[in-house]
Design an enzyme around this catalytic site. Structure first.
Site, PDB file in Angstrom:
ATOM      1  N   LYS A 184     -85.130-125.724  44.614  1.00 30.78           N
ATOM      2  CA  LYS A 184     -84.573-124.800  43.620  1.00 30.78           C
ATOM      3  C   LYS A 184     -84.885-123.366  44.080  1.00 30.78           C
ATOM      4  CE  LYS A 184     -84.557-125.643  39.128  1.00 30.78           C
ATOM      5  NZ  LYS A 184     -83.187-125.935  38.694  1.00 30.78           N
TER       6      LYS A 184
HETATM    7  N1  PMP Z   1     -78.860-130.268  39.878  1.00 29.92           N
HETATM    8  C1  PMP Z   1     -79.048-128.938  39.869  1.00 29.92           C
HETATM    9  C2  PMP Z   1     -78.272-128.115  40.825  1.00 29.92           C
HETATM   10  C3  PMP Z   1     -79.943-128.354  38.974  1.00 29.92           C
HETATM   11  O1  PMP Z   1     -80.137-127.034  38.955  1.00 29.92           O
HETATM   12  C4  PMP Z   1     -80.644-129.177  38.056  1.00 29.92           C
HETATM   13  C5  PMP Z   1     -81.594-128.558  37.072  1.00 29.92           C
HETATM   14  N2  PMP Z   1     -82.887-128.444  37.601  1.00 29.92           N
HETATM   15  C6  PMP Z   1     -80.428-130.558  38.105  1.00 29.92           C
HETATM   16  C7  PMP Z   1     -79.523-131.071  39.032  1.00 29.92           C
HETATM   17  C8  PMP Z   1     -81.175-131.483  37.198  1.00 29.92           C
HETATM   18  O2  PMP Z   1     -82.532-131.524  37.550  1.00 29.92           O
HETATM   19  P1  PMP Z   1     -83.682-131.851  36.473  1.00 29.92           P
HETATM   20  O3  PMP Z   1     -83.282-133.098  35.795  1.00 29.92           O
HETATM   21  O4  PMP Z   1     -84.906-132.003  37.271  1.00 29.92           O
HETATM   22  O5  PMP Z   1     -83.708-130.682  35.539  1.00 29.92           O
END
Ligand code: PMP
Length: 304
Positions: free
Chosen positions: A156
């Site tokens: 991220k």
């Molecule tokens: N894909 C992307 C591109 C994201 O930004 C997120 C949010 N973090 C997710 C998937 C989902 O991840 P998570 O379930 O860990 O929030």
């Protein structure tokens, strides 16, 4: 409600004073890494959902990006997260840790020092309360998801989100709720901030990890589905496989578990939340609210 404090490099700083310089390389070039985490209200008090996994992903993002000399451990960040929630008195909230760079403007990671802040705020459903039942209308974006050797999809990294913003803004301006992006080969990848699941003939399928962010909600939903006896597989998925699905849903920390009612003006299944999505959505909310079989394993309590 706005928070009173933001935790910044070991100190609880009043909200208005938690600022970073205009010439920060993080602002200009997106050089940073962040997390999105939720804290839920339970009968045993505020509890953060899978906090340690989120903080591990934050440290992994920094490592993938190449940030060196980050001086906080997972345990220190975990304690700082609890302190921030306590200082603001929230019983439920969204949590945003951000590793940013302090140093001269430039493209060299090694000329800056990595710093970290943790903000919290009260936040309801991301795609709307009504969407949890009736579902959202998605657009297949004309913007391709990151190529795996152009941006690092497991991290991220702040700058990565320009791609998500292109897709999300176009979707909203075109009258849709969210965007689904295809990878550089044309297979279904993920949404601007959510992972995606397909239900067909009572089997559940989701795109493989290689080109996506490995969502913690994706992992949780997969586990809860398997606990309930469903078969869950990871496989390449094409755009038209989405059109003919019985049910589709997205999941993420912000979006939680949200059904898709239509894609590109084609109705999906019954055009609202389907039965499998409902079972998994209920299992998810039961878990985060402290009443599921996995709650003890996945909730980290703020007041212990
Ligand atoms: N894909 C992307 C591109 C994201 O930004 C997120 C949010 N973090 C997710 C998937 C989902 O991840 P998570 O379930 O860990 O929030």
């Amino acid at each position: 409600m706005k928070a009173d404090y933001i935790w910044l490099n070991g100190e609880m700083v009043p909200f208005e004073q938690a600022t970073i310089p205009f010439l920060s390389p993080t602002i200009h070039y997106g050089l940073g890494a962040f997390e999105g985490i939720r804290c839920y209200e339970t009968s045993a008090g505020a509890a953060v959902f899978r906090l340690s996994e989120h903080l591990q992903r934050l440290l992994d993002s920094a490592l993938i990006f190449g940030i060196r000399n980050f001086r906080y451990t997972l345990e220190e960040l975990r304690e700082a997260t609890f302190e921030t929630i306590r200082a603001n008195g929230f019983s439920s909230c969204y949590i945003r840790p951000l590793i940013y760079l302090d140093g001269p403007l430039g493209l060299n990671l090694d000329s800056s020092e990595p710093k970290v802040g943790i903000a919290t705020w009260e936040w309801g459903t991301y795609l709307g309360e009504e969407a949890l039942e009736n579902g959202v209308h998605m657009m297949i974006s004309s913007f391709t998801r990151h190529h795996i050797n152009a941006s690092m999809t497991k991290a991220k990294i702040c700058g990565n989100y320009a791609n998500s913003v292109l897709a999300k803004t176009l979707a909203l301006r075109s009258g849709y709720d969210e965007a689904i992006m295809l990878d550089s080969l044309g297979y279904v990848s993920e949404c601007s901030g959510e992972n995606l699941f397909v239900v067909r003939a009572a089997e559940i399928c989701t795109p493989p990890r290689a080109t996506i962010l490995e969502g913690i909600t994706r992992d949780s939903v997969t586990t809860l589905a398997r606990d309930s006896g469903y078969v869950v597989t990871e496989d390449l998925i094409s755009r038209d496989q989405l059109y003919i699905a019985d049910e589709l849903f997205v999941c993420g920390t912000a979006a939680e578990v949200t059904p898709i009612r239509a894609i590109d003006h084609r109705t999906i299944g019954i055009g609202q939340r389907g039965p499998v999505t409902q079972v998994l959505q209920q299992a998810f909310f039961k878990t985060v609210n402290g009443e599921g079989e996995r709650s003890a394993e996945w909730l980290e309590y703020v007041y212990e």
